[in-house]
Design an enzyme around this catalytic site. Structure first.
Site, short mmCIF file in Angstrom:
data_model
loop_
_atom_site.label_atom_id
_atom_site.label_comp_id
_atom_site.label_asym_id
_atom_site.label_seq_id
_atom_site.Cartn_x
_atom_site.Cartn_y
_atom_site.Cartn_z
N GLY A 1 -12.98 -8.17 -97.83
CA GLY A 1 -13.76 -7.03 -98.31
C GLY A 1 -15.21 -7.08 -97.87
O GLY A 1 -15.92 -6.08 -97.96
N VAL B 1 -7.23 -7.90 -97.26
CA VAL B 1 -5.84 -8.33 -97.10
C VAL B 1 -5.56 -9.56 -97.97
O VAL B 1 -4.44 -9.73 -98.48
CB VAL B 1 -5.52 -8.62 -95.61
CG1 VAL B 1 -4.13 -9.18 -95.44
CG2 VAL B 1 -5.69 -7.35 -94.79
N THR C 1 -9.66 -1.90 -94.46
CA THR C 1 -9.52 -3.24 -95.01
C THR C 1 -9.95 -4.27 -94.00
O THR C 1 -9.97 -4.01 -92.79
CB THR C 1 -8.07 -3.51 -95.49
OG1 THR C 1 -8.04 -4.74 -96.21
CG2 THR C 1 -7.09 -3.58 -94.33
N CYS C 2 -10.32 -5.44 -94.50
CA CYS C 2 -10.63 -6.59 -93.68
C CYS C 2 -10.00 -7.80 -94.36
O CYS C 2 -9.02 -7.63 -95.09
CB CYS C 2 -12.14 -6.75 -93.50
SG CYS C 2 -13.03 -7.03 -95.04
N ASN C 3 -10.52 -8.98 -94.19
CA ASN C 3 -9.90 -10.15 -94.80
C ASN C 3 -10.24 -10.26 -96.29
O ASN C 3 -9.36 -10.43 -97.10
CB ASN C 3 -10.33 -11.42 -94.07
CG ASN C 3 -9.54 -12.62 -94.52
OD1 ASN C 3 -8.32 -12.59 -94.53
ND2 ASN C 3 -10.22 -13.67 -94.93
#
Length: 170
Positions: free
Chosen positions: A67, A92, A63-65
């Protein structure tokens, strides 16, 4: 390309201890909001980390902020996972928007952003001030020279000053 998984599906796997989540955001991003139990593996250093490989019993959810970073780096992440892995749709941010549990921490803006705001404000003040008092233009020149000096030497006086401010102390 890593397949997608929704935040709700990811949460079910995590709750059942049937997957692990790896957050590829940078440390300051993770410090402000994170998914409980997420492993921190910032994209800037992930290639040098020893990421435990995924397996059929414990795949990885990256995951990142939003996608975007996981999508752009999907091939690298799949290679580093060395086993079954997914990328979480929307990152996230999507997880939080679905009211799934996150750990929040009130963090000041990163120092680099504070420097950008401070330097930009001083340059703007110098330019606008020069309309009233022409010598104010030297303020902009001084800030520009300071930024060049910081870039060349790695020493940033404004960064040191800002890091000493009370809002940046824990």
């Amino acid at each position: 390309m890593l397949p997608n998984i929704t935040p709700a599906e990811a949460q079910k796997l995590l709750q059942g201890n049937k997957a692990r989540i790896v957050d590829i955001r940078e440390a300051d991003e993770i410090a402000s909001m994170r998914i409980a139990g997420a492993e921190a593996a910032p994209l800037s250093v992930i290639s040098w980390m020893s990421l435990a490989p995924a397996n059929a019993d414990m795949p990885i959810i990256f995951t990142c902020n939003s996608g975007n970073r996981t999508t752009k780096n999907s091939d690298l992440l799949q290679k580093l996972a060395a086993g079954p892995a997914w990328q979480m749709e929307g990152g996230v941010s999507a997880w939080a928007k679905q009211s799934l549990p996150v750990e929040l921490s009130k963090q000041p803006l990163p120092i680099f952003r504070q420097i950008q705001i401070g330097a930009g404000g001083l340059v703007l003040a110098g330019v606008l001030g020069s309309l009233v008092w022409p010598s104010m233009l030297w303020l902009s020149a001084f800030v520009g020279a300071g930024l060049i000096f910081a870039g060349v030497t790695g020493f940033c006086g404004l960064g040191l000053l800002l890091s000493a401010m009370p809002w940046n102390k824990k």
